[in-house]
Scaffold this motif. Structure first.
Motif, PDB file in Angstrom:
ATOM      1  N   VAL A   9       0.826  -1.087   0.549  1.00 56.90           N
ATOM      2  CA  VAL A   9       0.072   0.113  -0.227  1.00 56.90           C
ATOM      3  C   VAL A   9       0.636   1.626   0.062  1.00 56.90           C
ATOM      4  O   VAL A   9       0.737   2.277  -0.643  1.00 56.90           O
ATOM      5  CB  VAL A   9      -0.913   0.039   1.148  1.00 56.90           C
ATOM      6  N   ILE A  10       2.069   1.368   0.746  1.00 61.03           N
ATOM      7  CA  ILE A  10       3.043   2.541   1.013  1.00 61.03           C
ATOM      8  C   ILE A  10       3.771   2.841  -0.505  1.00 61.03           C
ATOM      9  O   ILE A  10       3.185   3.557  -0.530  1.00 61.03           O
ATOM     10  CB  ILE A  10       4.208   2.251   2.049  1.00 61.03           C
ATOM     11  N   ALA A  11       3.864   1.635  -1.629  1.00 58.97           N
ATOM     12  CA  ALA A  11       4.796   1.745  -2.575  1.00 58.97           C
ATOM     13  C   ALA A  11       3.435   2.174  -3.616  1.00 58.97           C
ATOM     14  O   ALA A  11       3.849   3.285  -4.188  1.00 58.97           O
ATOM     15  CB  ALA A  11       4.937   0.611  -3.152  1.00 58.97           C
ATOM     16  N   GLN A  12       2.389   1.617  -3.517  1.00 62.32           N
ATOM     17  CA  GLN A  12       1.637   2.297  -4.285  1.00 62.32           C
ATOM     18  C   GLN A  12       1.419   3.696  -4.183  1.00 62.32           C
ATOM     19  O   GLN A  12       0.718   4.624  -5.002  1.00 62.32           O
ATOM     20  CB  GLN A  12       0.022   1.329  -4.463  1.00 62.32           C
ATOM     21  N   ASN A  13       1.334   4.171  -3.733  1.00 62.36           N
ATOM     22  CA  ASN A  13       0.832   5.597  -2.532  1.00 62.36           C
ATOM     23  C   ASN A  13       2.196   6.325  -2.738  1.00 62.36           C
ATOM     24  O   ASN A  13       2.269   7.572  -2.368  1.00 62.36           O
ATOM     25  CB  ASN A  13       0.087   5.678  -1.092  1.00 62.36           C
TER      26      ASN A  13
END
Length: 61
Positions: A9-13
């Motif tokens: 989720v962090i990478a996607q954001n």
């Protein structure tokens, strides 16, 4: 310890995410967009210093 799901989720954001590999295989489980697969994530840390900031933003929302 941060879960693999949270790292995804962090990478996607993250606007600074850069895949370690030339071909992005987002549909492949182990090669999906994740901090673990980012050029800037070395020895469990974000060299851009964005990991904690993004994680905190996600947790607030």
């Amino acid at each position: 310890m941060v879960s693999n799901e949270m790292k995804m989720v962090i990478a996607q954001n993250c606007q600074e995410y850069e895949a370690k590999y030339g071909i992005s295989m987002l549909s492949m489980g182990t090669l999906s967009e994740s901090c673990n697969n980012c050029k800037n994530f070395i020895k469990g840390k974000c060299t851009k210093g964005l990991f904690d900031e993004i994680m905190e933003t996600i947790r607030r929302n």
